[in-house]
Design an enzyme around this catalytic site. Structure first.
Site, mmCIF file in Angstrom:
data_model
loop_
_atom_site.group_PDB
_atom_site.id
_atom_site.type_symbol
_atom_site.label_atom_id
_atom_site.label_comp_id
_atom_site.label_asym_id
_atom_site.label_seq_id
_atom_site.Cartn_x
_atom_site.Cartn_y
_atom_site.Cartn_z
ATOM 1 C CG PHE A 186 38.564 143.723 103.855
ATOM 2 C CD1 PHE A 186 38.598 144.708 104.413
ATOM 3 C CD2 PHE A 186 40.254 142.670 104.011
ATOM 4 C CE1 PHE A 186 39.128 145.126 105.476
ATOM 5 C CE2 PHE A 186 40.307 143.474 104.588
ATOM 6 C CZ PHE A 186 40.631 144.059 105.459
ATOM 7 C CG ASP A 211 40.931 141.884 96.282
ATOM 8 O OD1 ASP A 211 41.277 141.085 96.724
ATOM 9 O OD2 ASP A 211 40.390 142.777 97.141
ATOM 10 C CE LYS A 267 43.234 137.569 103.979
ATOM 11 N NZ LYS A 267 42.111 138.712 103.282
HETATM 12 C C1 LIG Z 1 42.142 139.549 103.193
HETATM 13 C C2 LIG Z 1 42.547 140.598 102.131
HETATM 14 C C3 LIG Z 1 42.798 141.802 101.798
HETATM 15 C C4 LIG Z 1 43.668 142.164 102.877
HETATM 16 O O1 LIG Z 1 44.878 141.398 102.101
HETATM 17 P P1 LIG Z 1 46.211 141.468 103.512
HETATM 18 O O2 LIG Z 1 47.371 140.509 103.208
HETATM 19 O O3 LIG Z 1 45.584 141.308 105.109
HETATM 20 O O4 LIG Z 1 46.958 143.389 103.771
HETATM 21 C C5 LIG Z 1 42.265 142.348 101.066
HETATM 22 N N1 LIG Z 1 41.809 142.036 100.037
HETATM 23 C C6 LIG Z 1 40.596 140.755 99.721
HETATM 24 C C7 LIG Z 1 39.695 140.289 99.278
HETATM 25 C C8 LIG Z 1 40.832 140.051 101.786
HETATM 26 O O5 LIG Z 1 40.250 139.204 101.254
#
Ligand SMILES: *Cc1c(COP(=O)(O)O)cnc(C)c1O
Length: 391
Positions: free
Chosen positions: A128, A215, A244
């Site tokens: 994701f 990421d 986050k």
């Molecule tokens: C939450 C998340 C995103 C996206 O972050 P947003 O602030 O919602 O755009 C991307 N990568 C990972 C691994 C995530 O957990």
């Protein structure tokens, strides 16, 4: 009722109006234990005094100017992030997807420098990476992509935790410039790759002159029991995306880079109106300082241990396929879809999440007490036992 919110979320029938530590209250005064932290955002819990103080003080001082000027706290925050990460440079934005967009733009520019026509990024199944057009293309879940075609060109997808698949791509495609992965997958169901995966992936990227782009939007800022998940493996990525947990609820994201791509963004190549404003930077800096001052990363490891022991005692039962724990990222995989457990937990005043259909996901705040851990373990264990017997 007039529907004025776009119906892109199915919401639970509760609205919280107050929070403190790991507790949340709804308008009727009912109290809930938050084992999700707004999806790995509020690692310091709700209304942490140090964060509240920084917010109030900065609100009375200065909120926003522009990246056309020097910005108070931006440099200090960048220095701090560099110190804890081993990276070299930082670009600030406002969300995870934006941090990944910056990473993907870095990969494209890097490809241009190498005179590659269609710079291609290897991404993995189950990943994701966000909801913008580039990041949804990078995301593994077909439901996230469906309906938004034409997708962005320049991506190749392989299975997660499969280095041979990446080697095979290397043999067939000369246009690869980068690999983008999560060190462990959050939305994908708390999937933890083989212990050697990242180290070998680092070597593979070096061999092919590819960027390793991690990421860590969900795993970063202490969540796995180190500042960053790659620090369990003693490697460094070339590009790192964060969001986050960085702001504890204030929208802030960051893309960090190193080595040959540390200065690839030149004036005019990338930007953000809000990114790195004095308010966001002050708060994020306070988040990092508070984690450090209170030794909360050690606490994450203690709490993780307590969860692991508790669940291994209480959930060692048929129907529970696995309990996966890395710091305070906890996944309990059942042998059947279990989305209804979210509502059942809510009825027992506990906030949890289910991801990938059959994985209970817990992302509790780092400030939990031992008693709160035991309450989470007891409630989840009872819910799971009941659910498995009843279905
Ligand atoms: C939450 C998340 C995103 C996206 O972050 P947003 O602030 O919602 O755009 C991307 N990568 C990972 C691994 C995530 O957990």
């Amino acid at each position: 009722m007039l529907e004025t919110l776009m119906p892109n979320y199915t919401r639970l029938p509760v609205t919280f109006t107050k929070g403190e530590g790991a507790w949340l209250w709804d308008a009727e005064g009912n109290r809930y234990l938050d084992a999700l932290s707004g999806i790995a955002v509020c690692g310091l819990g709700h209304t942490h005094p140090a964060i509240t103080e920084a917010i109030c003080d900065q609100a009375q001082t200065l909120l926003h100017t522009s990246n056309l000027y020097g910005i108070a706290y931006q440099q200090t925050l960048a220095d701090k992030l560099i110190q804890i990460s081993g990276m070299e440079t930082v670009f600030f934005c406002n969300s995870g997807a934006e941090a990944n967009e910056a990473a993907l733009k870095i990969a494209r520019l890097y490809g241009r420098h190498l005179k590659i026509d269609v710079p291609t990024v290897i991404v993995v199944e189950g990943a994701f990476h966000g909801r913008t057009l580039a990041t949804l293309t990078a995301t593994g879940n077909p439901k996230v992509r469906q309906g938004f075609e034409p997708l962005m060109p320049g991506f190749i997808r392989v299975p997660y935790n499969d280095l041979q698949a990446i080697e095979n791509v290397a043999l067939q495609h000369s246009e690869v410039v980068a690999v983008l992965v999560e060190p462990l997958q959050g939305e994908g169901g708390i999937q933890i790759p083989d212990a050697s995966y990242l180290t070998k992936l680092r070597k593979l990227c070096d061999k092919h002159n590819w960027l390793l782009m991690l990421d860590e939007i969900q795993t970063g800022i202490g969540r796995t029991g180190k500042w960053f998940a790659y620090q369990h493996d003693n490697i460094l990525p070339d590009v790192l995306s964060l969001a986050k947990g960085l702001g504890n609820g204030i929208p802030v994201g960051a893309c960090l880079a190193r080595g040959k791509v540390a200065s690839i963004f030149q004036p005019g190549t990338h930007g953000s109106t809000f990114g790195g404003n004095p308010f966001a930077c002050r708060v994020a800096l306070t988040v990092l300082e508070t984690i450090e001052k209170n030794d909360l990363i050690s606490r994450v490891n203690q709490l993780s241990q307590r969860f692991t022991e508790g669940f291994s005692q209480k959930l060692n039962i048929a129907g529970v396929k696995a309990v996966r724990t890395k710091g305070l990222l906890i996944g309990i995989e059942l042998d059947k879809p279990c989305g209804e457990l979210v509502q059942q937990a809510l009825a027992k005043s506990l906030l949890i999440n289910v991801t990938a259909g059959n994985v209970i996901r817990l992302l509790p705040p780092f400030i939990l007490t031992d008693e709160q851990v035991d309450e989470v373990i007891d409630k989840i264990s009872q819910l799971v036992q009941h659910f498995l017997q009843a279905t």
